[in-house]
Write an enzyme that holds these catalytic residues in place. Structure first.
Site: not given
Ligand code: LLP
Length: 416
Positions: A344, A372
């Site tokens: 909702c 995610y």
């Molecule tokens: N290392 C650090 C310190 C981080 O803060 C992050 C992600 C990663 C690695 C990995 O990043 P990636 O390779 O996955 O882009 N919930 C959001 C994404 C938040 C990412 C936060 N930090 C989404 O669904 O797009």
């Protein structure tokens, strides 16, 4: 998504039909391809060739034990942000000596546990955190290895909620404070400063922000060396984006690694990266069934059995996920639908204005949902969380069962 393909007009993950998976496990459910995640992890790892390196999968992207097990068996390192993620890595057989601990708000108990199991390194984000870690390591008779997380002040050109490397962000310490803090850390009895780290944002679809970041980090490493402060490793974080829309062309893992290696050519440092999304996003889909088709004025809706509690990204970031039918081309008329869930909230949508030839009862797959997705699921509207299925060739493993209503009620206590 080469591991997701149509065979006899039915969408398959590796050799398993999504129709069969839906019949066996119900919908909504997450379905992952083991081959897809392994291929992407290896693409990063191999691109480093002979250079000293560590690929630390960012556990936050998908922390289900079955996923961590697959990566641990490849020899992956892990990037964690909580003691909960640490326990998951350990339970999955991950190697603490290949685990780095990121995050701005590490609690005392989290530091203690990480020291106890001898993780590789803490990515520290403030002077206060250095002091706390020094105290705890001292009380345990341990020396904590530390990477100083600096904020390179690079604009990743991505959604503001997932960009982390800009100056006024809560993450890291300012570039100009790095030398002073590195020296300060080295002066603490129970800390050994061994490297520097950064992470500028997520879903980055160009190489330029990585190039800028690597150049700044390489310059900082040289500056530290000149100041007599040795740097053994540089962690460049995660952030590589995936194709969420047809026209997006994010770089391949190898292209990113080549840029990083080039920036550090001739420097004797171990390079670390923390990819999450780039490994797991396109290895997973959210499988959901159309409950109803309805029309309000000119607008058509497909009401499906997955919702924002299962996949929050469209509601939170307006992110795009391709939505494709599981049964292709069965002669139905195509219309444009908003794909919405039963929660909702008007923000409860998975996609707007999608052309689909579907009828009630059909299955659709929401693509690029491996990262995610499940980790950000909630029980909003008292909806049990969806199961997670890992496909491995012809084999189908349930790596997380569907929650039951009893699971939801269990922690709650009646008013006396
Ligand atoms: N290392 C650090 C310190 C981080 O803060 C992050 C992600 C990663 C690695 C990995 O990043 P990636 O390779 O996955 O882009 N919930 C959001 C994404 C938040 C990412 C936060 N930090 C989404 O669904 O797009």
């Amino acid at each position: 998504m080469t591991d997701f393909h149509y065979r006899d007009q039915v969408l398959h993950v590796e050799s398993a039909s999504l129709t069969d998976i839906a019949a066996r496990f119900g919908t909504p459910c997450y379905v992952y391809s083991r081959a897809a995640m392994e291929r992407r992890w290896r693409a990063f790892d191999r691109a480093f060739e002979n250079r000293a390196h560590l690929v630390c999968y960012a556990v936050k992207a998908n922390s289900t034990l079955g996923v961590l097990q697959v990566l641990a068996r490849l020899g992956s390192g892990f990037d964690i942000v909580s003691v909960g993620e640490l326990e998951r890595v350990l339970a999955a057989g991950g190697d603490p000596a290949r685990t780095v601990f990121s995050g701005v708000g590490k609690r005392e108990d989290e530091m203690r546990r990480a020291l106890e199991v001898r993780i590789r390194c803490f990515n520290v984000e403030s002077e206060a955190e250095l002091r706390r870690l020094d105290g705890i390591a001292g009380s345990m008779g341990r020396i904590a290895e530390v990477s100083l997380r600096v904020n390179p002040d690079v604009d990743p050109g991505t959604h503001p909620y997932i960009s982390t490397g800009l100056r006024d962000n809560k993450f890291g310490i300012a570039h100009e404070d790095a030398v002073r803090l590195y020296r300060f850390g080295n002066g603490l009895a129970n800390i050994k400063m061994t490297g520097i780290a950064c992470h500028v944002g997520s879903q980055i679809v160009a190489l330029a922000p990585f190039q800028d970041t690597a150049a700044r980090m390489a310059a900082l490493a040289q500056e530290l060396e000149r100041a007599g402060l040795p740097v053994q490793h540089v962690d460049l974080g995660g952030g590589l984006g995936v194709r969420h829309e047809e026209q997006e062309q994010p770089p391949e893992p190898a292209a990113l690694v080549n840029v990083l290696c080039a920036a550090f050519a001739g420097m004797d440092v171990e390079l670390r990266i923390e990819p999450g999304r780039a490994i797991i996003a396109n290895a997973g889909v959210l499988l959901t069934r159309v409950e109803y088709l309805k029309q309000n004025g000119p607008k058509r809706f497909a009401v499906v059995d997955a919702a924002m509690n299962d996949l929050l990204r469209p509601a939170l970031y307006h992110s795009w996920h391709d939505i494709i039918p599981v049964r292709a081309g069965d002669g139905l008329a195509e219309f444009r639908y908003d794909i919405v869930g039963p929660v909702c909230e008007s923000a409860d949508f998975l996609g707007h204005d999608r052309a689909l030839a579907i009828e009630a009862g059909d299955l659709v797959a929401v693509c690029s949902a491996g990262a995610y997705g499940a980790v950000m699921a909630s029980n909003y509207n008292s909806r049990p969380r969806a199961p997670e299925i890992l496909v491995d060739g012809p084999q189908v493993h349930e790596i997380r069962r569907r929650e039951t209503i009893a699971d939801l009620l269990r922690p709650e206590k009646p008013v006396p």
